[in-house]
Design an enzyme around this catalytic site. Structure first.
Site, mmCIF file in Angstrom:
data_model
loop_
_atom_site.group_PDB
_atom_site.id
_atom_site.type_symbol
_atom_site.label_atom_id
_atom_site.label_comp_id
_atom_site.label_asym_id
_atom_site.label_seq_id
_atom_site.Cartn_x
_atom_site.Cartn_y
_atom_site.Cartn_z
ATOM 1 N N GLU A 126 0.582 -1.198 0.138
ATOM 2 C CA GLU A 126 0.092 0.025 -0.029
ATOM 3 C C GLU A 126 1.139 1.160 -0.363
ATOM 4 O O GLU A 126 2.269 0.980 0.023
ATOM 5 C CB GLU A 126 -0.709 -0.204 0.935
ATOM 6 C CG GLU A 126 -0.032 0.444 2.695
ATOM 7 C CD GLU A 126 -1.032 -0.119 3.571
ATOM 8 O OE1 GLU A 126 -1.495 0.402 3.810
ATOM 9 O OE2 GLU A 126 -0.413 -1.292 4.166
ATOM 10 N N LYS A 128 2.819 4.736 0.980
ATOM 11 C CA LYS A 128 3.459 4.843 2.752
ATOM 12 C C LYS A 128 2.813 6.614 2.155
ATOM 13 O O LYS A 128 3.486 7.378 2.076
ATOM 14 C CB LYS A 128 4.118 5.402 2.760
ATOM 15 C CG LYS A 128 5.189 5.465 4.140
ATOM 16 C CD LYS A 128 6.566 4.719 4.771
ATOM 17 C CE LYS A 128 7.089 5.464 5.760
ATOM 18 N NZ LYS A 128 6.818 6.178 6.482
ATOM 19 N N ASP A 130 3.044 10.661 3.858
ATOM 20 C CA ASP A 130 3.670 11.716 4.526
ATOM 21 C C ASP A 130 2.672 12.518 4.679
ATOM 22 O O ASP A 130 2.097 13.155 4.872
ATOM 23 C CB ASP A 130 4.605 11.871 3.547
ATOM 24 C CG ASP A 130 5.248 12.535 3.600
ATOM 25 O OD1 ASP A 130 5.508 12.915 4.536
ATOM 26 O OD2 ASP A 130 6.470 13.405 2.830
ATOM 27 N N TYR A 236 -4.534 2.179 8.777
ATOM 28 C CA TYR A 236 -4.299 1.392 7.667
ATOM 29 C C TYR A 236 -3.881 0.040 9.112
ATOM 30 O O TYR A 236 -2.837 -0.769 8.540
ATOM 31 C CB TYR A 236 -2.738 1.386 6.529
ATOM 32 C CG TYR A 236 -1.813 2.342 7.532
ATOM 33 C CD1 TYR A 236 -1.258 1.972 9.089
ATOM 34 C CD2 TYR A 236 -2.171 3.672 7.761
ATOM 35 C CE1 TYR A 236 -0.142 2.714 9.228
ATOM 36 C CE2 TYR A 236 -1.706 4.220 7.922
ATOM 37 C CZ TYR A 236 -0.037 3.911 8.727
ATOM 38 O OH TYR A 236 0.996 5.544 9.690
ATOM 39 N N LYS A 324 11.077 3.244 -0.328
ATOM 40 C CA LYS A 324 10.960 4.301 -0.025
ATOM 41 C C LYS A 324 11.281 5.003 -1.730
ATOM 42 O O LYS A 324 12.082 3.902 -2.786
ATOM 43 C CB LYS A 324 11.956 4.964 0.742
ATOM 44 C CG LYS A 324 11.905 4.840 2.005
ATOM 45 C CD LYS A 324 10.600 5.225 3.161
ATOM 46 C CE LYS A 324 10.720 6.392 3.297
ATOM 47 N NZ LYS A 324 11.178 7.273 4.069
ATOM 48 N N CYS A 429 40.796 19.484 19.198
ATOM 49 C CA CYS A 429 39.656 19.861 19.955
ATOM 50 C C CYS A 429 39.571 21.043 20.079
ATOM 51 O O CYS A 429 40.217 22.318 20.713
ATOM 52 C CB CYS A 429 39.030 18.928 21.144
ATOM 53 S SG CYS A 429 37.245 19.185 22.085
ATOM 54 N N CYS A 432 38.257 22.372 23.102
ATOM 55 C CA CYS A 432 39.322 22.911 24.302
ATOM 56 C C CYS A 432 40.957 23.066 24.489
ATOM 57 O O CYS A 432 41.080 22.620 25.298
ATOM 58 C CB CYS A 432 38.841 22.085 25.690
ATOM 59 S SG CYS A 432 38.839 20.187 24.975
ATOM 60 N N CYS A 447 37.748 13.873 21.259
ATOM 61 C CA CYS A 447 38.694 14.920 22.169
ATOM 62 C C CYS A 447 38.935 13.624 23.067
ATOM 63 O O CYS A 447 37.945 13.186 23.093
ATOM 64 C CB CYS A 447 37.837 15.424 22.452
ATOM 65 S SG CYS A 447 37.997 16.898 23.278
ATOM 66 N N CYS A 453 36.081 19.318 28.594
ATOM 67 C CA CYS A 453 36.525 19.706 27.797
ATOM 68 C C CYS A 453 34.552 20.552 28.003
ATOM 69 O O CYS A 453 33.700 19.583 28.142
ATOM 70 C CB CYS A 453 36.128 18.691 26.553
ATOM 71 S SG CYS A 453 36.018 19.796 25.192
#
Length: 708
Positions: A126, A128, A130, A236, A324, A429, A432, A447, A453
């Site tokens: 069936e 789908k 949206d 559904y 999809k 990083c 830090c 990091c 940090c």
DNA sequence: GTGCCTCGAGTTCC
DNA sequence: CTCGAGGCAC
């Protein structure tokens, strides 16, 4: 009857008279329905009376009667919506993106059920829709509440709004005593365009797409606004039902249609994956002329008994998948690459883009995954496989993966500026300045700053208050960030001492915009409410690497109490097979060396441990009570399967056993309560005999669990 | 050791 | 929602 006069043509006097007449009719119908078996009017007539009443009230708000039938739907909650827990969770679906995925889906089902490849198996297919999914609960044929999906477990109560939707009947004929109907709320293209035109004329907000318009309309606090919006509904699926609807998915859908729901006309039963794909192509060809948005085709195993056997993975059913449509693509310029630092210290590159519309939404950021992805070295499954690196200033192709997460898919080298340079991924990083280290074999650079940090601290705090963890009302990521910047909360335990810290004066908090004494106290009360916390949530909230929601719940169920858990991980000796606590931890099905090491390290690292201890001293931790041993003969027992199982596959056996509250382990030990041995069982059966563990065969197992 | 399967971590936009 | 990687079955 004046019923046929357009509402717009009514005079005030006529409207007033009709409202009174309608109120009387509706009230009589309500009484007849609730007290007698023989309603005087049909459900459709009843619905149309209520709708007519509502339309007139919207046109002439000042004429609304004090005892108007629309008031019976319940006043909107003062702030936001009430929460409703779904009696059965509303799950999402797995995805297929091409024909191969569809065939894989089919063969994995055959495999799971132990069917021969190619054995007959029907599916429904069936479109789908949206839109947004909605669950409608009917008791004795009367709509009692409507809830959005929410996080799948708890949704929002939008009953008053759902009642205004034409496709949602107020009452059902011949329905089971309890019936939860699930489906999709959506808006047609024509209605969406008309709505946007009206919005524009009224100088109101324009919606980006029909889905957003539908979502915005359903989540109105004032149901009169929802009533004015042209929402529709396709049924559904179903949740809780007091009696089975049918034995086939297709027949159950037909019954939903009999009850008076709209069901999608393109639903079809298919016998093979090829037929599924043909129907998909058929629907795709009609996509532009359907008049509403769809984003794929959903396939479901038609036989409900088989659906039941297939059951669920953690978030998706095994018996359904969404195929999809290809994602919409757009080209735009990459303006910059920013680096974000996550709670585990992971450095994630984010693309800042020249804003571009993709699939009805303006996108200005997109994920770039990691260092290798930018360098064009992406290893598996990624779009950039062609060795192109990504540079600032490049024209890049963007799409929304799964129609949600924007990703950079490709680079147009012909438009690359001649002076561009390869992006150099930072080795420090950005937050830090600690070294950012990439472990061999690891895709992410992290990091090394740990709790020095600031980015890591904030992200850990956000994780701590997140929905699956402490979920404190009024303390979201924004607030946590603010409190951290103010220096009030640096550690999870600080949250629970906030009230003391501010005393009754609350001066500092009140100086902040949006915070008054009332809202501050409300927050403190919300915090206090979460002092009592379940063990699994607490373990998850600690944010230990590799310990997510699933593992946390596994650990909580295994140890049962904080003290048992804490003792185990405090005493465990990493990698010592002789150590009881360590081997006990590893024996948990789903916990391996990496997770166990991460856990034990966290508890034995002094700074981290101090933080945990301080937090725990402020909490009341609720033990996990094992699923009730009354109903299930195997609840709380540790079960091991070995040998060949003939009537079910191993995965299926495991899933069933766990659903009944048993712990399924892979190896036999003194802690094993029961061994289920099929033909060909070898060393495990031997060991069980040695240890005196009760051993039964597959039929014995089936008899045991059937005896429920 | 290899190949699934599932979970964890990080991601966007409204 | 997707990817990477951990855990486990083979």
């Amino acid at each position: 009857m004046s019923d046929t006069t357009s509402v717009n043509d009514l005079t005030e006097d006529q409207a007033q008279a009709e409202l009174q007449r309608l109120a009387l009719l509706i009230s009589k119908a309500n009484q007849a329905y609730h007290s007698a078996d023989d309603p005087e009017i049909s459900d459709a007539e009843y619905d149309s009376l209520k709708r007519r009443n509502l339309e007139i009230e919207l046109r002439f708000p000042h004429l609304k009667l004090s005892d108007s039938p629309t008031l019976m739907v319940g006043a909107p909650a003062a702030d936001g919506f009430q929460k409703i827990e779904h009696s059965l969770p509303m799950l999402s679906l797995g995805n297929a993106f091409d024909a191969e995925d569809v065939r894989d889906f089919d063969s994995s089902i055959h495999k799971y059920l132990g069917l021969k490849e190619g054995a007959a198996l029907d599916y429904t297919a069936e479109p789908k829709i949206d839109g947004l999914s909605l669950s409608l609960r009917y008791e004795e044929g009367v709509l009692v509440h409507a809830a959005t999906r929410g996080d799948g477990r708890v949704g929002e109560d939008v009953t008053a709004n759902a009642r205004t939707v034409k496709d949602i009947p107020e009452r059902l004929k011949n329905a089971p005593d309890i019936l939860e109907v699930r489906g999709e709320i959506y808006m047609s293209h024509a209605d969406f365009e008309a709505l946007n035109e009206a919005q524009a004329n009224a100088q109101k907000k324009i919606f980006a797409n029909p889905r957003n318009a539908a979502a915005g309309s359903l989540r109105q606090l004032d149901s009169n606004i929802t009533a004015s919006r042209p929402l529709r509904f396709f049924a559904y699926a179903w949740g809780q039902v007091s009696e089975p609807l049918a034995t086939l998915q297709s027949a159950a859908i037909a019954r939903l249609s009999d009850f008076g729901f709209s069901t999608n006309p393109l639903t079809k039963v298919c016998k093979t994956p090829d037929e599924l794909i043909a129907h998909y192509q058929d629907i795709e060809a009609q996509r532009a002329t359907l008049g509403y948005d769809i984003d794929g085709v959903v396939y479901k195993v038609n036989d409900l008994a088989l659906q039941n056997r297939l059951g669920f993975r953690s978030t998706t059913p095994r018996w359904a998948i969404a195929h999809k449509f290809p994602a919409e693509l757009a080209w735009t310029r990459l303006e910059a690459i920013d680096i974000q630092v996550g709670r585990t210290g992971a450095l994630s590159p984010v693309a800042r883009l020249l804003p571009v519309t993709v699939g009805g939404v303006v996108v200005s950021n997109a994920t770039l995954h990691n260092e290798d992805y930018i360098a064009g070295l992406a290893s598996n499954g990624d779009e950039i496989r062609n060795g192109k690196d990504i540079r600032i200033g490049d024209w890049v192709q963007v799409y929304r993966a799964g129609d949600v997460i924007p990703k950079v898919a490709d680079v147009d080298l012909s438009k690359r500026p001649s002076d561009s340079e390869a992006f150099e991924f930072p080795k420090l990083c950005p937050e830090c300045q600690s070294n950012a280290i990439r472990e061999p074999g690891d895709a992410v650079r992290r990091c090394s700053g740990g709790l020095i940090c600031p980015a890591q601290i904030v992200e850990r705090l956000k994780h701590f208050v997140s929905r699956a963890a402490f979920d404190i009302d009024g303390l979201g990521s924004k607030q946590v960030e603010q409190f951290f910047e103010d220096g009030w909360v640096k550690d999870p335990a600080d949250i629970f001492t906030l009230r003391d810290r501010f005393g009754s004066g609350l001066q500092q908090l009140q100086n902040r915009e949006g915070w008054g004494e009332k809202s501050a106290n409300k927050l403190f009360d919300a915090i206090d409410a979460k002092r009592s916390i379940s063990l699994d949530r607490l373990i998850f909230a600690l944010g230990i690497r590799h310990v997510g929601e699933g593992t946390a719940s596994l650990l909580a169920r295994h140890y049962g109490s904080w003290s048992a858990f804490e003792t185990a991980v405090t005493n465990a000796v990493i990698d010592d097979p002789e150590d009881e606590a360590w081997s006990d931890l590893l024996a948990i099905d789903g916990v391996g060396r990496v997770m166990a090491t991460s856990l034990v390290t966290a508890f034995q690292q002094p700074a981290e441990r101090a933080s945990i201890d301080r937090l725990v001293s402020l909490l009341d931790i609720k033990d996990i009570t094992r699923p009730d041993a009354e109903g299930s003969p195997v609840a709380g027992k540790t079960v091991v399967f070995t040998g060949t199982l003939e009537k079910m596959t191993r995965a299926e056996a495991k899933a069933r056993a766990e659903a009944l509250g048993a712990k399924v382990s892979g190896s036999v030990s003194a802690r094993t309560d029961l061994l289920v041995a099929g033909p060909g069982a070898g060393s495990k059966a031997k060991k069980a005999t040695e240890l005196g563990v009760e051993t039964i065969d597959e039929d014995g197992w089936l008899a045991l669990i059937e005896s429920l």
